[in-house]
Write a protein that holds these residues in place. Structure first.
Motif, PDB file in Angstrom:
ATOM      1  N   TYR A 172      33.953  33.652 101.141  1.00 61.54           N
ATOM      2  CA  TYR A 172      35.092  34.118 101.954  1.00 61.54           C
ATOM      3  C   TYR A 172      34.735  35.272 102.891  1.00 61.54           C
ATOM      4  CZ  TYR A 172      38.337  31.376  98.992  1.00 61.54           C
ATOM      5  OH  TYR A 172      38.996  30.371  98.322  1.00 61.54           O
ATOM      6  N   THR A 173      33.501  35.722 102.910  1.00 62.68           N
ATOM      7  CA  THR A 173      33.156  36.874 103.726  1.00 62.68           C
ATOM      8  C   THR A 173      32.223  36.514 104.883  1.00 62.68           C
ATOM      9  OG1 THR A 173      31.168  37.532 102.481  1.00 62.68           O
ATOM     10  CG2 THR A 173      33.310  38.379 101.713  1.00 62.68           C
ATOM     11  N   TRP A 188      33.667  41.416 106.208  1.00 64.03           N
ATOM     12  CA  TRP A 188      35.053  41.044 106.490  1.00 64.03           C
ATOM     13  C   TRP A 188      35.497  39.915 105.567  1.00 64.03           C
ATOM     14  CZ3 TRP A 188      31.658  41.372 110.912  1.00 64.03           C
ATOM     15  CH2 TRP A 188      31.831  42.539 111.664  1.00 64.03           C
ATOM     16  N   ASP A 189      36.554  40.115 104.825  1.00 66.67           N
ATOM     17  CA  ASP A 189      37.114  39.089 103.950  1.00 66.67           C
ATOM     18  C   ASP A 189      38.089  38.246 104.771  1.00 66.67           C
ATOM     19  OD1 ASP A 189      38.451  37.534 102.056  1.00 66.67           O
ATOM     20  OD2 ASP A 189      38.398  39.115 100.544  1.00 66.67           O
ATOM     21  N   MET A 190      37.790  36.942 104.900  1.00 67.32           N
ATOM     22  CA  MET A 190      38.593  36.059 105.742  1.00 67.32           C
ATOM     23  C   MET A 190      39.612  35.230 104.956  1.00 67.32           C
ATOM     24  SD  MET A 190      37.596  36.776 108.755  1.00 67.32           S
ATOM     25  CE  MET A 190      38.215  35.413 109.744  1.00 67.32           C
ATOM     26  N   VAL A 194      34.061  30.855 105.140  1.00 71.01           N
ATOM     27  CA  VAL A 194      33.697  31.104 106.532  1.00 71.01           C
ATOM     28  C   VAL A 194      32.779  29.982 107.012  1.00 71.01           C
ATOM     29  CG1 VAL A 194      32.586  32.689 108.144  1.00 71.01           C
ATOM     30  CG2 VAL A 194      33.945  33.586 106.241  1.00 71.01           C
ATOM     31  N   ILE A 208      34.354  35.238 114.049  1.00 69.88           N
ATOM     32  CA  ILE A 208      34.327  34.737 112.680  1.00 69.88           C
ATOM     33  C   ILE A 208      35.472  33.746 112.507  1.00 69.88           C
ATOM     34  CG2 ILE A 208      34.322  35.360 110.235  1.00 69.88           C
ATOM     35  CD1 ILE A 208      34.047  38.349 111.366  1.00 69.88           C
ATOM     36  N   ALA A 210      37.304  30.928 109.619  1.00 71.88           N
ATOM     37  CA  ALA A 210      37.381  30.441 108.247  1.00 71.88           C
ATOM     38  C   ALA A 210      38.026  29.065 108.213  1.00 71.88           C
ATOM     39  CB  ALA A 210      38.170  31.426 107.387  1.00 71.88           C
ATOM     40  N   GLN A 216      38.842  35.307 114.142  1.00 67.18           N
ATOM     41  CA  GLN A 216      38.989  36.650 114.681  1.00 67.18           C
ATOM     42  C   GLN A 216      37.773  37.057 115.503  1.00 67.18           C
ATOM     43  OE1 GLN A 216      39.376  39.022 111.139  1.00 67.18           O
ATOM     44  NE2 GLN A 216      41.511  38.402 110.745  1.00 67.18           N
ATOM     45  N   ARG A 218      35.811  40.590 116.135  1.00 65.58           N
ATOM     46  CA  ARG A 218      35.723  41.933 115.587  1.00 65.58           C
ATOM     47  C   ARG A 218      34.781  42.798 116.417  1.00 65.58           C
ATOM     48  NH1 ARG A 218      38.956  43.771 111.144  1.00 65.58           N
ATOM     49  NH2 ARG A 218      39.854  41.896 110.214  1.00 65.58           N
ATOM     50  N   ASP A 228      42.919  38.407 117.735  1.00 64.68           N
ATOM     51  CA  ASP A 228      43.283  37.392 116.749  1.00 64.68           C
ATOM     52  C   ASP A 228      43.309  36.048 117.471  1.00 64.68           C
ATOM     53  OD1 ASP A 228      44.225  35.924 114.660  1.00 64.68           O
ATOM     54  OD2 ASP A 228      45.885  37.271 114.172  1.00 64.68           O
TER      55      ASP A 228
END
Length: 315
Positions: A172-173, A188-190, A194, A208, A210, A216, A218, A228
């Motif tokens: 998830y990162t 970053w936790d999505m 990912v 990034i 997911a 997103q 960043r 976003d």
């Protein structure tokens, strides 16, 4: 509501032209920085390099003579002179896009899911199924640095100056790393696996995406949210996953592709979509999806390759 749907649909364009690169489809594909070269790993006939706009299949790139390789990942160097292919047997081949000859052959230290190539083609960044992303010296051989996740790594990107790498995982990162020190700069936790990452030319921005349609942009310095990409992802529940993305050289635009044939051009300063396409599929009457695997900015147009074996030009 009917009027709204009509207006949104009316803004969506089709591709200007497409070429057939593979009869059935691709396992993977890559586009050179200028969109004039395409590398595909076909389901039926292994690896090949194509040149545009001549629509010419220049070289067949397979890892064993007389055998169609199962190419699982491919990438071009930033200067477009070299390309790398990886197969399901953990082998890596570095190729000259000029002569078509192999420059190096290596066995990777694990099963490869994704790959990125440095600007000069000396370093390959490998995403592996064993939870690692590694910097591999593809000219001389050997692992130069290892970056760890808690699950398989699905996507990787390396900056043009080789100073940063970005990795995305099933844990998830997405993680941004300093290649010189190996230090983790941001994580970053999505909220889901990912599946796609990208870095802008001067590594100012990180993209990034997911599996839950969240995507997103960043800031690589502060880690803060810049844009976003899909602000409606939370209330939509589950939308199309963004499978590919690339920034313009001036870092002002972002081109994205999804699992449902959609390609969008985003203006990062205005924080909005300024162009929107949905490319054709082979059989319009069948509800088959087409994932956009590769994207490129051209001089006055855009390029995309779909999982259905087609390359598209967009305006």
């Amino acid at each position: 509501m009917t009027l709204l749907i009509f207006l949104v649909a009316g803004c969506t364009k089709k591709e200007e032209k497409f070429w057939e690169l593979a009869v059935v489809g691709n396992y993977t594909s890559a586009l050179s920085h200028n969109g004039k070269l395409a590398m595909i790993g076909s389901i039926n006939h292994g690896g090949s390099l194509w040149q545009f706009p001549a629509y010419e299949r220049r070289f067949n790139w397979n890892h064993q003579k007389g055998v169609f390789s199962f190419i699982v990942a491919a990438a071009f160097s930033g200067n477009n002179e070299l390309a790398v292919t990886a197969d399901n047997l953990q082998s890596l081949v570095l190729w000259s896009t000029v002569t078509g000859e192999s420059q190096a052959f290596w066995r990777a230290p694990g099963d490869i899911s994704s790959i990125a190539l440095s600007n000069g083609g000396n370093i390959a960044l490998l995403g592996l199924l064993d939870n690692r992303a590694i910097l591999f010296n593809i000219k001389n051989g050997g692992v130069e640095r290892t970056y760890l996740h808690a699950d398989r790594v699905n996507a990787v990107a390396i900056s043009a100056d080789n100073m940063m790498v970005l990795s995305g995982s099933d844990d998830y990162t997405a993680k941004l790393w300093d290649t010189t020190t190996g230090k983790l700069l941001h994580s970053w936790d999505m909220g889901n696996k990912v599946v796609s990452v990208s870095l802008s030319a001067n590594h100012r921005f990180a993209f990034i995406a997911a599996a839950n349609s969240i995507a997103q942009v960043r800031d690589t310095k502060t880690g803060g949210l810049v844009y976003d990409v899909n602000p409606h992802a939370e209330w939509m529940g589950r939308g199309p996953t963004l499978t590919s993305a690339i920034f313009s050289d001036n870092e002002q635009l972002l081109l994205t592709g999804t699992t449902n044939r959609e390609i969008k051009l985003h203006d990062l300063k205005q924080q909005k979509v300024i162009k929107h396409w949905q490319v054709s599929r082979r059989q319009a009457w069948k509800p088959t999806g087409v994932a956009i695997q590769a994207l490129a900015f051209g001089q006055d147009q855009f390029y995309a390759i779909g999982s259905n074996g087609r390359m598209y030009t967009l305006r």
